[in-house]
Scaffold this active site. Sequence first.
Site, PDB file in Angstrom:
ATOM      1  CG  HIS A  82      -2.350 -15.546  -3.772  1.00  0.00           C
ATOM      2  ND1 HIS A  82      -2.883 -14.924  -3.002  1.00  0.00           N
ATOM      3  CD2 HIS A  82      -2.525 -16.908  -3.395  1.00  0.00           C
ATOM      4  CE1 HIS A  82      -3.489 -15.597  -1.836  1.00  0.00           C
ATOM      5  NE2 HIS A  82      -3.096 -16.912  -1.973  1.00  0.00           N
TER       6      HIS A  82
ATOM      7  CB  THR B 152      -1.071   0.092   1.289  1.00  0.00           C
ATOM      8  OG1 THR B 152      -0.108   0.017   2.517  1.00  0.00           O
ATOM      9  CG2 THR B 152      -1.978  -1.093   1.264  1.00  0.00           C
TER      10      THR B 152
HETATM   11  N1  APR Z   1       1.661  -1.461   6.936  1.00  0.00           N
HETATM   12  C1  APR Z   1       1.264  -2.836   7.640  1.00  0.00           C
HETATM   13  N2  APR Z   1      -0.258  -3.345   7.391  1.00  0.00           N
HETATM   14  C2  APR Z   1      -0.766  -2.637   6.344  1.00  0.00           C
HETATM   15  C3  APR Z   1      -0.234  -1.602   5.455  1.00  0.00           C
HETATM   16  C4  APR Z   1       0.918  -1.119   5.873  1.00  0.00           C
HETATM   17  N3  APR Z   1       1.192   0.045   5.250  1.00  0.00           N
HETATM   18  N4  APR Z   1      -1.324  -1.223   4.661  1.00  0.00           N
HETATM   19  C5  APR Z   1      -2.389  -2.212   4.925  1.00  0.00           C
HETATM   20  N5  APR Z   1      -2.002  -3.006   5.727  1.00  0.00           N
HETATM   21  C6  APR Z   1      -2.814  -4.156   6.678  1.00  0.00           C
HETATM   22  C7  APR Z   1      -4.256  -3.939   6.523  1.00  0.00           C
HETATM   23  O1  APR Z   1      -4.735  -3.558   7.952  1.00  0.00           O
HETATM   24  C8  APR Z   1      -4.769  -5.223   6.247  1.00  0.00           C
HETATM   25  O2  APR Z   1      -5.021  -6.169   7.599  1.00  0.00           O
HETATM   26  O3  APR Z   1      -2.429  -5.151   5.660  1.00  0.00           O
HETATM   27  C9  APR Z   1      -3.664  -6.403   5.601  1.00  0.00           C
HETATM   28  C10 APR Z   1      -3.977  -6.595   4.167  1.00  0.00           C
HETATM   29  O4  APR Z   1      -4.942  -7.520   4.400  1.00  0.00           O
HETATM   30  P1  APR Z   1      -5.636  -8.198   2.753  1.00  0.00           P
HETATM   31  O5  APR Z   1      -6.378  -6.589   2.333  1.00  0.00           O
HETATM   32  O6  APR Z   1      -6.637  -8.848   3.458  1.00  0.00           O
HETATM   33  O7  APR Z   1      -4.574  -8.502   2.025  1.00  0.00           O
HETATM   34  P2  APR Z   1      -3.914 -10.038   1.979  1.00  0.00           P
HETATM   35  O8  APR Z   1      -3.979 -10.708   3.398  1.00  0.00           O
HETATM   36  O9  APR Z   1      -2.822  -9.939   1.228  1.00  0.00           O
HETATM   37  O10 APR Z   1      -5.214 -10.778   0.921  1.00  0.00           O
HETATM   38  C11 APR Z   1      -4.787 -12.216   0.989  1.00  0.00           C
HETATM   39  O11 APR Z   1      -6.943 -12.171  -0.458  1.00  0.00           O
HETATM   40  O12 APR Z   1      -8.143 -11.411  -2.037  1.00  0.00           O
HETATM   41  C12 APR Z   1      -7.388 -12.329  -1.661  1.00  0.00           C
HETATM   42  O13 APR Z   1      -5.794 -12.877  -3.371  1.00  0.00           O
HETATM   43  C13 APR Z   1      -6.096 -11.892  -2.766  1.00  0.00           C
HETATM   44  O14 APR Z   1      -3.519 -12.258  -2.276  1.00  0.00           O
HETATM   45  C14 APR Z   1      -5.035 -11.541  -1.595  1.00  0.00           C
HETATM   46  C15 APR Z   1      -5.348 -12.607  -0.247  1.00  0.00           C
END
Ligand code: APR
Length: 270
Positions: free
Chosen positions: A124, A33
């Site tokens: 993925h 992000t």
């Molecule tokens: N620093 C730390 N944590 C962060 C930051 C940051 N800069 N930005 C976002 N986050 C946290 C959010 O609070 C959230 O809990 O990262 C987490 C991201 O979680 P998801 O959006 O669920 O992403 P992810 O865990 O990678 O999802 C897994 O789901 O939809 C599928 O294929 C997709 O690979 C993905 C999988």
Amino acid sequence: MTARAGAGALGEAVARVRAARAAVAFTGAGISTPSGLPDFRSPQGLWATVDPTMVASRSAFERDPWRFYQFYRERLDRLRHAAPNAAHRALAALERAGRLRAVITQNVDGLHQAAGSQRVIELHGNLREAVCPRCGQRWPIAVVVAALAQDRLPRCDRCAAVLKPNVVLFEDLVPADAWEAATALARTADLMLVVGSSLQVVPAASLPQETLDAGGVLLIVNREPTPYDHRAAVVLHDDAARVLPALAAALGLGEDRSDAPTNSPVQPVE
Ligand code: APR
């Protein structure tokens, strides 16, 4: 006893990484992000406004490829302008220093490799290439970008089927070779550094349990709470782009940007 917020937790994290002999990182969309790529389940994440079953499942791709590619056109465009951030570079520095064996990632953005990480397990898939679901032929993603730019669906030159980005969609299986490598790393890790994942999506989210079952410890860096927080040795609910560089610096691995590649892995179509 879990060390949580503030300098105490960062100090504990540094001590744990320093002491580790077989550390592995497990990352999710949150590490990207700060590079301008939205995650999925944060309040401002992609799934807050889009139903993943409509745009990110195998049946959605087969049922309505145009709707699928409307979603992916935007992701690909964002990725063209994305570069690794300080968190990606910190993990690459830890690997170069021999303090990290590999990065297991759920991300498809290629930013770990662009930051210099050498051993990256992509659970993925990736957005560097596309694959023909019918004949299996692979293509550089630029073929997809070019077709979409002309409002065409990308099609296989060999069998005319609609090409699919080489990512694992809901209803797909995680590639066997990636899963095998990731579970072997998790089961032999004495420390798993979880960064930027909500730990909601299995089988990926079961990997921290593999490390715990094998006697390893978890270090979680995530802005929001995760289901594994109560089983972690250290939890930092903070920005990975702030915590990881601080952790690397405390280990004497300052921000060396001289050799950090800055190019996005999705090359713009000329
Ligand atoms: N620093 C730390 N944590 C962060 C930051 C940051 N800069 N930005 C976002 N986050 C946290 C959010 O609070 C959230 O809990 O990262 C987490 C991201 O979680 P998801 O959006 O669920 O992403 P992810 O865990 O990678 O999802 C897994 O789901 O939809 C599928 O294929 C997709 O690979 C993905 C999988």
